[in-house]
Design an enzyme around this catalytic site. Structure first.
Site, PDB file in Angstrom:
ATOM      1  N   HIS A  32       7.597  25.669   0.322  1.00  0.00           N
ATOM      2  CA  HIS A  32       8.362  24.827   1.634  1.00  0.00           C
ATOM      3  C   HIS A  32       8.844  25.755   2.639  1.00  0.00           C
ATOM      4  O   HIS A  32       8.746  25.142   3.593  1.00  0.00           O
ATOM      5  CB  HIS A  32       8.729  24.030   1.117  1.00  0.00           C
ATOM      6  CG  HIS A  32       9.328  22.792   0.966  1.00  0.00           C
ATOM      7  ND1 HIS A  32       7.559  22.016   1.660  1.00  0.00           N
ATOM      8  CD2 HIS A  32      10.310  21.848   0.582  1.00  0.00           C
ATOM      9  CE1 HIS A  32       8.273  20.692   2.321  1.00  0.00           C
ATOM     10  NE2 HIS A  32       9.780  20.115   1.633  1.00  0.00           N
ATOM     11  N   ASN A  79      14.818  18.156   4.948  1.00  0.00           N
ATOM     12  CA  ASN A  79      14.863  16.896   4.948  1.00  0.00           C
ATOM     13  C   ASN A  79      15.153  16.063   6.242  1.00  0.00           C
ATOM     14  O   ASN A  79      15.246  15.474   6.616  1.00  0.00           O
ATOM     15  CB  ASN A  79      15.057  15.496   4.256  1.00  0.00           C
ATOM     16  CG  ASN A  79      14.076  15.853   2.755  1.00  0.00           C
ATOM     17  OD1 ASN A  79      12.824  16.688   3.313  1.00  0.00           O
ATOM     18  ND2 ASN A  79      14.627  15.414   1.979  1.00  0.00           N
ATOM     19  N   ASP A 104       4.412  24.183   6.194  1.00  0.00           N
ATOM     20  CA  ASP A 104       3.662  24.326   5.022  1.00  0.00           C
ATOM     21  C   ASP A 104       3.462  22.762   5.158  1.00  0.00           C
ATOM     22  O   ASP A 104       3.008  21.991   5.333  1.00  0.00           O
ATOM     23  CB  ASP A 104       4.443  23.811   4.052  1.00  0.00           C
ATOM     24  CG  ASP A 104       5.236  23.617   3.209  1.00  0.00           C
ATOM     25  OD1 ASP A 104       5.274  22.991   2.629  1.00  0.00           O
ATOM     26  OD2 ASP A 104       6.382  22.993   4.117  1.00  0.00           O
ATOM     27  N   ASN A 125       8.229  16.502   4.948  1.00  0.00           N
ATOM     28  CA  ASN A 125       9.427  15.294   5.173  1.00  0.00           C
ATOM     29  C   ASN A 125      10.132  15.846   6.602  1.00  0.00           C
ATOM     30  O   ASN A 125      10.982  15.320   7.067  1.00  0.00           O
ATOM     31  CB  ASN A 125      10.200  15.512   4.227  1.00  0.00           C
ATOM     32  CG  ASN A 125       9.961  14.275   2.886  1.00  0.00           C
ATOM     33  OD1 ASN A 125       9.150  13.160   3.439  1.00  0.00           O
ATOM     34  ND2 ASN A 125      10.170  14.727   1.744  1.00  0.00           N
TER      35      ASN A 125
END
Length: 199
Positions: A32, A79, A104, A125
């Site tokens: 991530h 997020n 990513d 997200n």
């Protein structure tokens, strides 16, 4: 590759490059955080000092593509990436079209990247929050492949927060080089060329 030297360009920031990830040592080297890794690579190449804390993130500035670029790693956790990106855009009055987002993508294998001029969040997200808070999907973006889950039942959060294997890291390293070159083309206004060369 045609990096523009290490000196800072004169004048105000007119382009933002934001790499997405999660802050904290426990997230370093995870899938991530590929966006963070891309910005770090670009900063290293350009001699940008990534230590200034502002816009709810870690920032540095450099000359790139004939202009002055803000490099940004949001510290808001993935997020809520839009909080940091929107704050930087508002401060410098930089529109979405001049704000490159690097993040990513589990749908691409490690080592591959995909350049897009604009588009939906693609289920990511961080990108979802940026589009939501800015009210625009006109952000150019570079998606870095991090590989698909090993099997369908594998928890997605566990997968994106897992570390790269040594083999995948080697593939990613090549992709980070390409992402740096693609980013400079996008800053220069040559997004189509970046897409042709690196997609």
């Amino acid at each position: 590759m045609f990096f523009s030297g290490r000196q800072a360009a004169p004048g105000p920031v007119d382009f933002i490059i934001a790499g997405l990830g999660n802050p904290g040592r426990e997230y370093e080297g995870t899938r991530h955080n590929a966006g963070f890794m891309a910005v770090d690579r670009l900063a290293q190449k350009m001699g940008a000092d990534m230590r200034r804390i502002r816009f709810k993130g870690v920032t540095g500035e450099c000359a790139l593509g004939g202009g002055r670029v803000l490099l940004l790693k949001p510290s808001t956790f993935m997020n809520l990436s839009g909080q940091s990106v929107r704050e930087a855009m508002g401060f410098y009055k930089v529109p979405p079209e001049r704000t490159l987002i690097i993040f990513d993508d589990i749908n691409l294998p490690p080592g591959k990247l995909r350049v897009r001029r604009k588009g939906s969040d693609g289920g990511h997200n961080g990108m979802k929050n940026i589009i939501y808070l800015s009210g625009s999907d006109q952000f150019p973006r570079i998606k870095l492949g991090v590989g698909q889950k090993p099997h369908p039942d594998f928890n997605l959060a566990d997968w994106v927060l897992s570390k790269f294997s040594d083999a995948d890291l080697k593939e990613l390293d090549a992709a980070l080089e390409k992402a740096s070159a693609a980013a400079e083309l996008i800053v220069r206004g040559e997004t189509d060329r970046a897409m042709n060369l690196y997609n």
